[in-house]
Design a protein around this motif. Structure first.
Motif, PDB file in Angstrom:
ATOM      1  N   LYS A 100       2.688  -0.692  -7.552  1.00 58.18           N
ATOM      2  CA  LYS A 100       3.595   0.440  -7.300  1.00 58.18           C
ATOM      3  C   LYS A 100       3.144   1.698  -8.047  1.00 58.18           C
ATOM      4  CE  LYS A 100       6.930  -0.855  -4.544  1.00 58.18           C
ATOM      5  NZ  LYS A 100       7.037  -0.263  -3.226  1.00 58.18           N
ATOM      6  N   ASP A 106       0.195   3.193  -6.145  1.00 60.59           N
ATOM      7  CA  ASP A 106       0.615   3.788  -4.873  1.00 60.59           C
ATOM      8  C   ASP A 106       2.071   3.413  -4.620  1.00 60.59           C
ATOM      9  OD1 ASP A 106       1.107   4.607  -2.279  1.00 60.59           O
ATOM     10  OD2 ASP A 106      -0.702   3.702  -1.444  1.00 60.59           O
ATOM     11  N   PRO A 107       2.999   4.343  -4.820  1.00 60.12           N
ATOM     12  CA  PRO A 107       4.428   4.036  -4.669  1.00 60.12           C
ATOM     13  C   PRO A 107       4.831   3.516  -3.286  1.00 60.12           C
ATOM     14  CG  PRO A 107       4.131   6.146  -5.758  1.00 60.12           C
ATOM     15  CD  PRO A 107       2.768   5.707  -5.297  1.00 60.12           C
ATOM     16  N   GLU A 108       3.992   3.748  -2.295  1.00 59.44           N
ATOM     17  CA  GLU A 108       4.311   3.279  -0.945  1.00 59.44           C
ATOM     18  C   GLU A 108       3.745   1.892  -0.653  1.00 59.44           C
ATOM     19  OE1 GLU A 108       3.290   6.226   1.928  1.00 59.44           O
ATOM     20  OE2 GLU A 108       4.328   7.810   0.825  1.00 59.44           O
ATOM     21  N   ASP A 109       3.031   1.341  -1.603  1.00 58.56           N
ATOM     22  CA  ASP A 109       2.409   0.029  -1.416  1.00 58.56           C
ATOM     23  C   ASP A 109       3.278  -1.047  -2.069  1.00 58.56           C
ATOM     24  OD1 ASP A 109       0.540  -1.780  -0.570  1.00 58.56           O
ATOM     25  OD2 ASP A 109      -1.088  -1.040  -1.832  1.00 58.56           O
ATOM     26  N   GLU A 110       3.025  -2.298  -1.729  1.00 60.06           N
ATOM     27  CA  GLU A 110       3.751  -3.399  -2.362  1.00 60.06           C
ATOM     28  C   GLU A 110       2.865  -4.633  -2.483  1.00 60.06           C
ATOM     29  OE1 GLU A 110       6.658  -5.759   0.243  1.00 60.06           O
ATOM     30  OE2 GLU A 110       6.641  -3.777   1.160  1.00 60.06           O
TER      31      GLU A 110
END
Length: 104
Positions: free
Chosen positions: A61, A64-68
């Protein structure tokens, strides 16, 4: 009830794979829900994997805050630990599979 049957079938299918030593399912609090290990080993895997997965998820996170986080594989000389976290509707579960890497 059909979901429980599907979980049991998947659990048995994973266990039957060549080289699988054990399988554990834990919740987000690190509490084992289902396991094939003895109690001591289950508690050890549950605690350590839970902590590790929280840190790995945070690292993903932060990068890349849009990844998981979807899957983690840790391989040592003796074991391969595969962790499949499931984050869905406020419920978190971790599927942990431990196998012998020499049976590839």
């Amino acid at each position: 009830m059909a979901d429980l049957a599907a979980v049991e079938e998947t659990f048995k299918r994973i266990q039957s794979h060549k080289g699988v030593i054990g399988v554990v399912i834990i919740n987000s609090d690190g509490i084992p829900i289902r396991t094939t290990f003895d109690n001591d080993l289950t508690v050890q895997y549950a605690a350590l994997v839970s902590q590790f997965t929280v840190k790995a998820r945070s690292a993903v996170k932060n990068l890349d805050p849009e990844d998981e986080l979807k899957f983690v594989r840790i391989r040592s000389k003796k074991h391969e630990i595969m962790i499949a976290p499931e984050f869905e509707r406020q419920r978190e579960y971790y599927l942990i599979v431990v196998q012998d890497p020499s049976t590839d």
